[in-house]
Design a protein around this motif. Structure first.
Motif, PDB file in Angstrom:
ATOM      1  N   LEU A 173       4.230   4.358   3.054  1.00  0.00           N
ATOM      2  CA  LEU A 173       2.772   4.311   3.007  1.00  0.00           C
ATOM      3  C   LEU A 173       2.282   4.075   1.580  1.00  0.00           C
ATOM      4  O   LEU A 173       1.286   3.367   1.364  1.00  0.00           O
ATOM      5  N   GLY A 174       2.981   4.650   0.614  1.00  0.00           N
ATOM      6  CA  GLY A 174       2.606   4.420  -0.781  1.00  0.00           C
ATOM      7  C   GLY A 174       2.742   2.960  -1.184  1.00  0.00           C
ATOM      8  O   GLY A 174       1.877   2.407  -1.876  1.00  0.00           O
ATOM      9  N   LEU A 175       3.813   2.309  -0.730  1.00  0.00           N
ATOM     10  CA  LEU A 175       3.982   0.889  -1.032  1.00  0.00           C
ATOM     11  C   LEU A 175       2.933   0.044  -0.315  1.00  0.00           C
ATOM     12  O   LEU A 175       2.444  -0.958  -0.859  1.00  0.00           O
ATOM     13  N   ALA A 176       2.584   0.446   0.917  1.00  0.00           N
ATOM     14  CA  ALA A 176       1.526  -0.267   1.636  1.00  0.00           C
ATOM     15  C   ALA A 176       0.204  -0.141   0.892  1.00  0.00           C
ATOM     16  O   ALA A 176      -0.592  -1.097   0.857  1.00  0.00           O
ATOM     17  N   ARG A 177      -0.038   1.028   0.300  1.00  0.00           N
ATOM     18  CA  ARG A 177      -1.270   1.219  -0.483  1.00  0.00           C
ATOM     19  C   ARG A 177      -1.284   0.272  -1.681  1.00  0.00           C
ATOM     20  O   ARG A 177      -2.318  -0.356  -1.979  1.00  0.00           O
ATOM     21  N   GLU A 178      -0.149   0.144  -2.373  1.00  0.00           N
ATOM     22  CA  GLU A 178      -0.092  -0.768  -3.514  1.00  0.00           C
ATOM     23  C   GLU A 178      -0.321  -2.210  -3.074  1.00  0.00           C
ATOM     24  O   GLU A 178      -1.012  -2.980  -3.753  1.00  0.00           O
ATOM     25  N   LEU A 179       0.252  -2.573  -1.935  1.00  0.00           N
ATOM     26  CA  LEU A 179       0.044  -3.919  -1.414  1.00  0.00           C
ATOM     27  C   LEU A 179      -1.422  -4.145  -1.069  1.00  0.00           C
ATOM     28  O   LEU A 179      -1.985  -5.217  -1.342  1.00  0.00           O
ATOM     29  N   LEU A 180      -2.056  -3.142  -0.500  1.00  0.00           N
ATOM     30  CA  LEU A 180      -3.464  -3.263  -0.131  1.00  0.00           C
ATOM     31  C   LEU A 180      -4.341  -3.396  -1.375  1.00  0.00           C
ATOM     32  O   LEU A 180      -5.285  -4.198  -1.399  1.00  0.00           O
TER      33      LEU A 180
END
Length: 677
Positions: free
Chosen positions: A240-247
Motif C-alpha cells: 500500500l505504501g508503494l501504491a501511495r508513492e505511485l499515486l
C-alpha cells in the motif's frame, strides 16, 4: 468363478477406470478381455479378488482399497493393464452369471467384498464420504497420506461441496488444489482426483473430512489458527505504501526504483500466499512497463482501478471478522499440478496492439465446475505486419494448433493450474496432451458452467461482494448458455458493435453484443453468419448486466454441432448488416464514467504534479455529479481538489482512494441494477 461379486468393482465404469489409470490402458485391457485373453477372476470368501493372466502374471485386488492398493507380478509402476483387465473380467463374469440365472427376483449387489448375486443396478443411494471413519480412510489411502492431510488441516483449508443426490449420486469436493469425486458409494479407494499422484491420498483425506464437517452445507472451512481481529500482514502495508508513492508521483513520473520495489513486494506477497494482492501488484507492474514502452496496453483507467482495488482489499482485510481467504487468497495454492485433467474448450479471444498479439483459450473443467484460462502472447516483428486472429489460428500451443485447442476436448497429463484459475500445459514426450473435437460436450456440461435460465443465475449473484474484493478468478463470468431463439442481428456503425436479440432456454431475453477489433477483422462476419444460419443452439460468453439488459459477450458458438470461434475466423468485415437501434441514454452511467476518467487522469499525472486543466476538470466533474444526484461522490472530488491545491499529499492520497473505491463499487452496482423495476 461363483456368482459372488464385489459391488465396488461392478460400479466402476470405463470413465472412472480411465481416470484411475488412463484411457489407453482401459482400451487395451478391454480388447484382451473381449478376445478371451483376460485374467480368470476368482473371489475369495474375504472379498479378495484374484486373477491369473494368460501371460503368466497374477493380480490381487483386496477389498477396501483402490486399484493402486492391489498388486501384480508384472512389476509395472502404478495401475497396470492387468488390474484393469481383472476388473473388466469380473464385471463380464457377473454379467454372464446374471444372463444365465433363471427368471425371477434376485437380490441386488452385496456390499463391497461380500458375496451376492448380480442384477440390474438399482439407483445409487445418496451417501456421504464423511460417513466413513478415519480407520477406513487410512486403509484406503495409507497412513502417510493421512499424516500429510493433517498437516494441511493444521494450516487450514476451504472446500466447496456437491452432495450426492438421486439424480447426481457422486459426491464432489472442490478444494483449492484440485477436485475430488467419489464414484463408488461407500468406497474411498476409488475416488478420482485431478491432483498429482503423489498428493492423491492427501486430497482424498481432505475431501472426506470436509464432507464430515459440512453436515449438508455447500461450503466449509476447516482447521487453521483463528485469524486475529486486527492487524494485517506488514508486506500488505508495504504494498500500500508503494501504491501511495505511485499515486502521488503518477505513472508519468514513476521510475525504475519504484518498479523494482514493486517486484520485490510482489514476490514477498506470493511467498506469504497472499495471492490476490500479489496478482494485483503484478498487474500494476504490467501497466508501468506498458507505459514505459509507450504501449497501447497501458490504460490510465485500468491503473486507477488497480490502485482502488489494492486499497479496498487492504481495508477489507483489516475489518474485524473479515474472511482473509476470500479477500487475500491466503488459502489458495499458488500452483497445482493436475493429473490427467479433462477439459472442454469454450473458444478463444484474440487481443492485440501495434506491437503484440495475445490469445486466451477458455477451457471448462466439468469436474470442478470452473473455467480455466490458457494464455499465450506473441510479439509483432518491428518490420512485419501484425497477424490477424485467423493467421494466429495455425500457431501452436503445447504442440497443438490454436484453432484445435479452442474448439476441442483437451486431455492433459502435464497441466498446472494457478490460484487465479489460469492454466499452463507442458510439452515434450512425458507431457502428453491430446485434443479431439468437442462433439456434444457443451450440452453435457454441468451447471453453472451450462446455463439455461439467465435470470435465475443472476439472482444467485445478488448480494455477493463487489469485484474489488472478490477472489481474482480469471474467467468467473464465462458460461455456456443454451439458446431457444435468435430474434434479430443488427449493427451499430457508430460504436462498431454487432448486437443480436436472443432468448435462453427458459425464454428470458438477452442481448448478444460484440465489438469490432482490428486484430480479428473477420470476427463480426463469422458471428453474423452463424447467428443468421438458424443453427446456433449454444453460446459461450461472458455474462453481465448493462442498462437494465442481460448482455452476453460471445467467445464461441455451437452451430449444427460445430464450434465456431469468431476471433479465429477469416474475413475482412465486409458483411452488410441492418442498423441497430441507438442505445438508451443512461446519464448516471455517463456521469460515473466521467468521474472515473477524471480520477484516472489525476493518478496518471500524479497528485504531486497537478496542473490547471486537471483541477478544473475535478471541479467541473464534481458539479456534474451534484446535478446528477451523486452528492457524496461529488463532495469527495471537491475535497480531493482542495487537498491537491493545498499541497497536502496525505489528505490528497486518502481522499483519492476513498473516491476511487466508492466510484468503482457504484459503477458496478449501477451496471447490475440499472433498469430493474
Amino acid at each position: 468363478m461363483t456368482a459372488a461379486t464385489r459391488a465396488d468393482l461392478l460400479a466402476l465404469d470405463t470413465d472412472t477406470l480411465a481416470a484411475l489409470a488412463n484411457r489407453g490402458l482401459v482400451k487395451r485391457a478391454a480388447r484382451e478381455v473381449a478376445a478371451g485373453d483376460g485374467p480368470v477372476p476368482d473371489l475369495d470368501p474375504n472379498g479378495t479378488l484374484r486373477g491369473s493372466c494368460p501371460d503368466g502374471n497374477s493380480v490381487v485386488l483386496p477389498p477396501g482399497t483402490g486399484l493402486d492398493g492391489g498388486s501384480c507380478t508384472c512389476g509395472a509402476p502404478g495401475v497396470c493393464r492387468h488390474r484393469i483387465a481383472l476388473v473388466l473380467a469380473h464385471q463380464q463374469a457377473a454379467a454372464d452369471d446374471a444372463d444365465a440365472a433363471p427368471p425371477g427376483p434376485r437380490p441386488g449387489p452385496a456390499a463391497s467384498g461380500s458375496p451376492g448375486t448380480p442384477d440390474t443396478p438399482a439407483p445409487a443411494p445418496a451417501w456421504s464420504p464423511g460417513a466413513l471413519d478415519d480407520e477406513a480412510l487410512t486403509a484406503a489411502v495409507g497412513a502417510r497420506a493421512v499424516a500429510a492431510a493433517r498437516r494441511t488441516l493444521e494450516r487450514g483449508y476451504a472446500a466447496r461441496l456437491h452432495h450426492a443426490r438421486p439424480d447426481d449420486p457422486q459426491p464432489v469436493a472442490e478444494l483449492a488444489a484440485c477436485t475430488v469425486r467419489f464414484p463408488v458409494p461407500g468406497e474411498l479407494g476409488f475416488a478420482v482426483t485431478d491432483a498429482a499422484q503423489d498428493r492423491r491420498g492427501e486430497m482424498i483425506a481432505l475431501a472426506v473430512w470436509a464432507f464430515r464437517a459440512a453436515d449438508g452445507r455447500p461450503a466449509v472451512t476447516l482447521g487453521g489458527r483463528p485469524e486475529p481481529d486486527a492487524g494485517i500482514p506488514p508486506v500488505l502495508d508495504a504494498a500500500l505504501g508503494l501504491a501511495r508513492e505511485l499515486l502521488l508521483d503518477g505513472a508519468v513520473h514513476a521510475g525504475p526504483v519504484l518498479t523494482a520495489d514493486l517486484h520485490r513486494v510482489r514476490d514477498e506477497l506470493a511467498d506469504r500466499s497472499l495471492h490476490w494482492p500479489a496478482g494485483l501488484v503484478a498487474d500494476l507492474i504490467g501497466q508501468l512497463d506498458a507505459y514505459a514502452a509507450r504501449s497501447a496496453d497501458h490504460r490510465p483507467e485500468k491503473l486507477a482501478l488497480l490502485l482502488a482495488e489494492l486499497h479496498a482489499r487492504h481495508r477489507a482485510a483489516a475489518r474485524p471478522g473479515a474472511s482473509r481467504s476470500e479477500v487475500l487468497g491466503v488459502r489458495e495454492t499458488a500452483e497445482t499440478p493436475l493429473r490427467r485433467i479433462r477439459l472442454t474448450a469454450l473458444g478463444c479471444r484474440i487481443r492485440g496492439t501495434a506491437t503484440t498479439r495475445s490469445a486466451e483459450v477458455y477451457l471448462a473443467h466439468p469436474a470442478a465446475g470452473t473455467v480455466l484460462v490458457l494464455r499465450r502472447g506473441w510479439d509483432v516483428p518491428a518490420d512485419g505486419r501484425p497477424p490477424t486472429g485467423h493467421a494466429l489460428a495455425a500457431r501452436r500451443i503445447a504442440g497443438h494448433r490454436l484453432d484445435a485447442l479452442a474448439a476441442g476436448n483437451v486431455v492433459s497429463e502435464s497441466a498446472v493450474r494457478s490460484a487465479a484459475r489460469e492454466l499452463r500445459l507442458g510439452r515434450g514426450r512425458t507431457a502428453a496432451t491430446t485434443v479431439t473435437p468437442v462433439g456434444g460436450s457443451w450440452t453435457d456440461l454441468p451447471a453453472p458452467l451450462l446455463l439455461t435460465d439467465l435470470d435465475a443465475h443472476l439472482r444467485t449473484l445478488e448480494g455477493r461482494p463487489p469485484r474489488l474484493i472478490r477472489p481474482r478468478i480469471a474467467a468467473e463470468s464465462l458460461h455456456v448458455v443454451r439458446l431457444s431463439a435468435v430474434e434479430g442481428v443488427r449493427y451499430d456503425a457508430a460504436e462498431q458493435r454487432l448486437e443480436a436479440a436472443v432468448r435462453d432456454a427458459a425464454g428470458n431475453p438477452a442481448t448478444l453484443a460484440a465489438t469490432y477489433d482490428p486484430a480479428c477483422p473477420g470476427s463480426l462476419d463469422a458471428l453474423a453468419a452463424a447467428l443468421g444460419s438458424g443453427a446456433v443452439t449454444h453460446v459461450s460468453a461472458t455474462l453481465r448486466r448493462a442498462a437494465g439488459r442481460t448482455v452476453l459477450e460471445p467467445v464461441a458458438l455451437l452451430a449444427g454441432g460445430t464450434v465456431v470461434v469468431p476471433d479465429l475466423a477469416p474475413g475482412t468485415a465486409s458483411t452488410a448488416l441492418g442498423p441497430a437501434a441507438p442505445p438508451s441514454a443512461d446519464p448516471v452511467a455517463a456521469d460515473l464514467a466521467e468521474a472515473l476518467a477524471t480520477l484516472a487522469d489525476t493518478a496518471h499525472r500524479g497528485l504531486r504534479h497537478p496542473d490547471g486543466p486537471t483541477l478544473t476538470r475535478l471541479d467541473r466533474t464534481a458539479a456534474r455529479l451534484d446535478r446528477g444526484g451523486l452528492a457524496t461522490t461529488a463532495e469527495l472530488l471537491r475535497a480531493l481538489a482542495h487537498a491537491v491545491r493545498a499541497g497536502d499529499p496525505d489528505a490528497a492520497a486518502r481522499t483519492w482512494s476513498d473516491a476511487a473505491v466508492r466510484l468503482a463499487v457504484t459503477v458496478e452496482a449501477h451496471r447490475e441494477t440499472a433498469g430493474r423495476p
